[in-house]
Design a protein around this motif. Structure first.
Motif, PDB file in Angstrom:
ATOM      1  N   TYR A 135       0.811  -1.215   0.000  1.00 40.58           N
ATOM      2  CA  TYR A 135       0.000   0.000   0.000  1.00 40.58           C
ATOM      3  C   TYR A 135       0.851   1.275   0.000  1.00 40.58           C
ATOM      4  N   GLY A 136       1.820   1.347   0.938  1.00 40.90           N
ATOM      5  CA  GLY A 136       2.478   2.631   1.147  1.00 40.90           C
ATOM      6  C   GLY A 136       3.969   2.554   1.369  1.00 40.90           C
ATOM      7  N   ASP A 137       4.552   3.751   1.469  1.00 41.37           N
ATOM      8  CA  ASP A 137       5.980   3.869   1.739  1.00 41.37           C
ATOM      9  C   ASP A 137       6.218   3.647   3.236  1.00 41.37           C
ATOM     10  N   PRO A 138       7.466   3.699   3.682  1.00 40.30           N
ATOM     11  CA  PRO A 138       7.737   3.411   5.100  1.00 40.30           C
ATOM     12  C   PRO A 138       7.123   4.386   6.104  1.00 40.30           C
ATOM     13  N   GLU A 139       6.459   5.404   5.636  1.00 43.78           N
ATOM     14  CA  GLU A 139       5.800   6.321   6.569  1.00 43.78           C
ATOM     15  C   GLU A 139       4.285   6.237   6.419  1.00 43.78           C
ATOM     16  N   SER A 140       3.762   6.891   5.394  1.00 41.81           N
ATOM     17  CA  SER A 140       2.306   6.939   5.257  1.00 41.81           C
ATOM     18  C   SER A 140       1.821   7.189   3.836  1.00 41.81           C
ATOM     19  N   HIS A 141       2.718   7.544   2.942  1.00 39.85           N
ATOM     20  CA  HIS A 141       2.308   7.936   1.595  1.00 39.85           C
ATOM     21  C   HIS A 141       2.013   6.717   0.726  1.00 39.85           C
TER      22      HIS A 141
END
Length: 176
Positions: free
Chosen positions: A90-96
């Protein structure tokens, strides 16, 4: 000024959840809902990799105004817990969201639109009183013209015009 039919609002999860930020968000929401021909407004509630979300105040705000929500946690958390997807799907290592994550959010929005289209038309409900407060509801966007070095007004300018902010926000209770 473009009179959209649909506006999707997301309170970014990297924003502060302190009262002034929530009040600024509610002011924006009320500005949209109080237009002569208001758009349909939908909240997009995302989450971070560590499952942080602003649902704790966004859901009550959406309920107060009777607004639909796209809740990423509700759809994504069960498949993550079952191991059918991992966060990187779903996303990158943070939230995007990745490209696939953006497609998932687009599919959620399309599902919401299709569901709404199948519902019977209803008369709009009156706009309720603010949930917290909406002192910035009358804010309007001002584009200074090329001939003026600064916007001249008796109202406060936020932020103060400088090289980083070539535009200004004019807050005046008299401008509706």
């Amino acid at each position: 000024q473009h009179q959209p039919d649909l506006v999707v609002l997301e309170f970014a999860i990297n924003e502060t959840t302190l009262r002034p930020s929530v009040i600024a968000f509610e002011s924006l929401l009320r500005k949209l809902l109080c237009q002569p021909e208001p758009p349909v407004v939908c909240f997009l509630l995302i989450r971070s990799m560590d499952d942080y979300s602003c649902e704790s105040f966004m859901l009550p705000l959406a309920e107060h105004y009777g607004l639909p929500c796209i809740r990423l946690r509700k759809g994504l958390n069960p498949v993550l817990e079952r191991g059918e997807l991992c966060w990187a799907d779903y996303g990158d290592p943070e939230s995007h969201p990745t490209d696939d994550g953006q497609r998932l959010l687009a599919d959620c929005l399309l599902h919401l639109i299709k569901t709404a289209q199948s519902l019977p038309d209803e008369s709009p409900e009156p706009i309720p009183e603010p949930w917290l407060d909406a002192p910035y509801q009358a804010i309007r966007y001002v584009l200074p013209n090329a001939d003026c070095s600064a916007v001249q007004t008796a109202a406060p300018i936020c932020p103060r015009q400088n090289h980083s902010f070539p535009t200004a926000f004019l807050l005046s209770p008299d401008t509706g």
